[in-house]
Write an enzyme that holds these catalytic residues in place. Structure first.
Site, short mmCIF file in Angstrom:
data_model
loop_
_atom_site.label_atom_id
_atom_site.label_comp_id
_atom_site.label_asym_id
_atom_site.label_seq_id
_atom_site.Cartn_x
_atom_site.Cartn_y
_atom_site.Cartn_z
N VAL A 1 -44.00 43.84 93.28
CA VAL A 1 -45.40 43.42 93.27
C VAL A 1 -46.00 43.78 94.62
CG1 VAL A 1 -46.92 41.40 93.26
CG2 VAL A 1 -45.00 41.51 91.66
N GLY A 2 -47.11 44.47 94.61
CA GLY A 2 -47.77 44.79 95.88
C GLY A 2 -49.23 45.12 95.66
N ARG B 1 -56.40 39.61 98.98
CA ARG B 1 -57.21 38.38 98.95
C ARG B 1 -58.56 38.58 98.25
NH1 ARG B 1 -52.86 38.33 100.31
NH2 ARG B 1 -51.91 37.20 102.05
N GLY C 1 -58.26 38.72 94.70
CA GLY C 1 -57.92 38.36 93.33
C GLY C 1 -57.16 39.42 92.54
N THR D 1 -53.85 38.00 91.26
CA THR D 1 -54.12 37.00 90.21
C THR D 1 -54.43 37.70 88.89
OG1 THR D 1 -54.99 35.57 91.92
CG2 THR D 1 -55.53 34.98 89.65
N SER E 1 -41.23 37.41 98.03
CA SER E 1 -41.22 37.79 99.44
C SER E 1 -41.67 36.62 100.31
CB SER E 1 -42.15 38.99 99.67
OG SER E 1 -43.47 38.67 99.29
N GLU E 2 -42.58 35.79 99.77
CA GLU E 2 -43.05 34.61 100.50
C GLU E 2 -43.16 33.45 99.51
OE1 GLU E 2 -46.13 35.53 103.81
OE2 GLU E 2 -46.50 36.93 102.18
N TYR F 1 -46.09 32.39 94.40
CA TYR F 1 -45.91 32.42 92.95
C TYR F 1 -45.98 31.08 92.22
CZ TYR F 1 -44.90 37.31 93.68
OH TYR F 1 -45.02 38.63 94.03
N PHE G 1 -33.44 41.83 92.68
CA PHE G 1 -34.27 42.86 92.04
C PHE G 1 -35.69 42.75 92.55
CE2 PHE G 1 -33.94 39.21 89.15
CZ PHE G 1 -35.26 38.88 88.93
C1 LIG Z 1 -41.75 39.86 93.16
C2 LIG Z 1 -42.10 40.63 94.40
O1 LIG Z 1 -42.18 41.80 94.34
S1 LIG Z 1 -42.39 39.81 95.84
C3 LIG Z 1 -43.26 40.97 96.86
C4 LIG Z 1 -44.71 40.60 96.95
N1 LIG Z 1 -45.37 41.64 97.73
C5 LIG Z 1 -45.57 41.56 99.06
O2 LIG Z 1 -45.23 40.59 99.72
C6 LIG Z 1 -46.21 42.78 99.68
C7 LIG Z 1 -47.31 42.40 100.69
N2 LIG Z 1 -48.33 41.54 100.10
C8 LIG Z 1 -49.16 41.93 99.10
O3 LIG Z 1 -49.05 43.01 98.56
C9 LIG Z 1 -50.24 40.96 98.67
O4 LIG Z 1 -50.68 40.22 99.78
C10 LIG Z 1 -49.79 39.95 97.59
C11 LIG Z 1 -49.28 40.73 96.36
C12 LIG Z 1 -48.69 39.04 98.08
C13 LIG Z 1 -50.99 39.08 97.20
O5 LIG Z 1 -52.00 39.89 96.60
P1 LIG Z 1 -53.55 39.47 96.63
O6 LIG Z 1 -54.26 40.43 95.76
O7 LIG Z 1 -53.99 39.34 98.04
O8 LIG Z 1 -53.51 38.02 95.97
P2 LIG Z 1 -54.81 37.26 95.39
O9 LIG Z 1 -56.04 37.71 96.08
O10 LIG Z 1 -54.80 37.34 93.90
O11 LIG Z 1 -54.44 35.78 95.85
C14 LIG Z 1 -54.28 34.70 94.95
C15 LIG Z 1 -54.08 33.44 95.75
O12 LIG Z 1 -52.81 33.49 96.40
C16 LIG Z 1 -52.99 33.32 97.80
N3 LIG Z 1 -52.04 34.23 98.45
C17 LIG Z 1 -51.82 35.50 98.14
N4 LIG Z 1 -50.86 36.03 98.94
C18 LIG Z 1 -50.49 35.03 99.77
C19 LIG Z 1 -49.56 34.96 100.83
N5 LIG Z 1 -48.83 36.03 101.18
N6 LIG Z 1 -49.43 33.78 101.48
C20 LIG Z 1 -50.19 32.72 101.12
N7 LIG Z 1 -51.09 32.73 100.11
C21 LIG Z 1 -51.24 33.88 99.45
C22 LIG Z 1 -54.42 33.72 98.08
O13 LIG Z 1 -54.91 33.13 99.26
C23 LIG Z 1 -55.13 33.23 96.85
O14 LIG Z 1 -55.32 31.83 96.95
P3 LIG Z 1 -56.61 31.11 96.27
O15 LIG Z 1 -56.49 31.38 94.80
O16 LIG Z 1 -56.43 29.67 96.62
O17 LIG Z 1 -57.79 31.77 96.87
#
Ligand SMILES: CC(=O)SCCNC(=O)CCNC(=O)[C@H](O)C(C)(C)COP(=O)(O)OP(=O)(O)OC[C@H]1O[C@@H](n2cnc3c(N)ncnc32)[C@H](O)[C@@H]1OP(=O)(O)O
Length: 405
Positions: A83-84, A91, A93, A96, A119-120, A124, A405
């Site tokens: 997921v990325g 931020r 959406g 989401t 990752s954090e 989720y 994975f």
């Molecule tokens: C299963 C896996 O692959 S785990 C790997 C996940 N990928 C990564 O960590 C790579 C680096 N990060 C990213 O690519 C992105 O920041 C993601 C995928 C983690 C989040 O994507 P975004 O498009 O920013 O998420 P989105 O805007 O839909 O956020 C949804 C909610 O989650 C929160 N959120 C998203 N990411 C984080 C985070 N890293 N820490 C805290 N809160 C977060 C947002 O603030 C938002 O909250 P709200 O609904 O209260 O406003």
């Protein structure tokens, strides 16, 4: 209206979305030669992308596998493996929207459960994923001989890269642990998650195999990291174990005996072990092994709550009625009577209330109900109900996946 579209990716979009994923995790996209080694593992099937003006800005990937649940049954599972979101689109959406599309797609394709490694930890829970298994990080300081009398009569040999790629998948398949939380490693998992690290440009990991009286029965993938410096030229290295599976106690002891005997190493580190890992008990001096951390491992999402609840077995106790909330998949909302004789939807009064992510935490037996109630995740239950819930959901061994994975 959003300025991006969320949809399944096409075959032509496989490499750009893979590169996007790697970049979102701050890695370097693979050159052609490395991409060739993994491209069969990254097909379009099961991959949802977000696109702006035809360019990928997000990816949520999955592959099909099966999950072992308490009692030994297996459930079809969607493993969310990548997921990325592109850094200039976070931020807003995008995740989401992809999670919403992905969960509904899993429901449509009949997966009763989905799971991921996060990752954090803040990401989720909001999508209904809960920490269903945990993993230990352990460190063994050398010298650490095994306790006298520990049976380790087999032989350990090192494999070449080609031999490892050829033989380990079949060996892993034969070693069905039956442990709740275990998953099948499909063919497409190996190139991307195992073989990749065996090449010098991917990590130079080595693979050791244990052979007992009935043939090969365990393996360890490991990597030795030098720790010596200019001022400390004789300092021993750290041996890091990345994958360790044994079909029986003799194989486990034999592999540890080997790993603890590698020369010029002062410490052996291992992440991702079950929280009831017995390595300290194998050693003459158990204090040489320390658990230095416990982290979340598998984040589980119950997509079809009644089907998932019905698939596992329960301990002997009077039934409890759970009232489940689910924000994203409202079809799961309702009351479920869970007893040792089975599970049914009911109109009876609820004994306790919980969200679908907390139900996922209980589901594989990884948590007791008491701490979930103390932390406000379970509400409405008295001490007797919590004890009954534990008697129903508790498992003989701690759940563990042991496959990243
Ligand atoms: C299963 C896996 O692959 S785990 C790997 C996940 N990928 C990564 O960590 C790579 C680096 N990060 C990213 O690519 C992105 O920041 C993601 C995928 C983690 C989040 O994507 P975004 O498009 O920013 O998420 P989105 O805007 O839909 O956020 C949804 C909610 O989650 C929160 N959120 C998203 N990411 C984080 C985070 N890293 N820490 C805290 N809160 C977060 C947002 O603030 C938002 O909250 P709200 O609904 O209260 O406003």
């Amino acid at each position: 209206m959003s300025d991006y579209a969320v949809r399944p990716i096409t075959e032509a979009e496989c490499r750009p979305t893979f590169d996007l994923l790697v970049r979102s995790l701050h890695g370097n996209p693979p050159p052609d030669e490395r991409w060739e080694r993994v491209r069969e593992s990254w097909t379009a099937e099961g991959r949802t992308g977000a696109f702006h003006d035809g360019e990928p800005i997000g990816i949520a990937s999955s592959f099909p596998t099966t999950l072992t649940v308490p009692g030994g049954a297996t459930l079809e599972m969607a493993a969310v493996d990548g997921v990325g979101v592109r850094a200039d689109w976070t931020r807003r959406g995008v995740l989401t929207a992809m999670m919403d599309a992905q969960l509904h797609d899993f429901a449509k394709r009949g997966f009763p459960v989905a799971a991921l490694h996060a990752s954090e930890a803040l990401i989720y829970g909001r999508f209904g994923y809960g920490v269903a298994t945990r993993m230990a990080t352990m460190q063994v300081k050398k010298p650490a001989p095994l306790r006298e009398g520990v049976a380790a009569s087999g032989r350990v040999r090192l494999l070449s890269t080609d031999e490892a790629i050829e033989t380990i998948p079949a060996l892993y398949r034969r070693m069905d642990s039956g442990r709740p939380g275990a998953i099948v490693r499909p063919d497409l998992w190996w190139p991307i998650a195992f073989n990749w690290h065996l090449y010098a440009d991917g990590g130079n990991h080595r693979v050791a195999v244990h052979t007992g009286p009935d043939g090969d029965d365990g393996f360890a993938k490991f990597h030795v990291v030098p720790q010596n410096t200019y001022l400390d030229p004789e300092r021993g290295a750290a041996l890091e174990i990345h994958d360790l599976h044994a079909a029986n106690p003799e194989a486990l002891a034999g592999l540890w005996r080997f790993l603890l005997s590698v020369d010029l190493v002062e410490v052996v580190n291992v992440r991702g072990r079950p929280v009831d890992d017995p390595v300290g008990l194998l050693l003459a001096d158990p204090r040489r092994a320390q658990t230095i951390g416990v982290d979340d491992e598998l984040w589980l999402r119950l997509i079809d709550v009644p089907a998932a609840l019905a698939a596992r077995t329960y301990g002997a106790a009077e039934p409890v009625v759970l009232e489940v909330q689910d924000r994203m998949l409202p079809g799961n909302r309702g009351r479920y009577r869970v007893g040792s004789d089975g599970v049914e939807c009911t109109g009876a009064d609820a004994d306790l209330q919980l969200d679908v992510d907390t139900l996922a935490m209980l589901y594989l037996g990884g948590w007791e109900a008491g701490p979930l109630a103390l932390s406000g995740r379970i509400t409405g239950a008295n001490a007797e109900t919590l004890a009954r819930t534990d008697a129903l959901f508790r498992t003989r061994t701690q759940p563990w996946t042991g496959t990243h994975f």
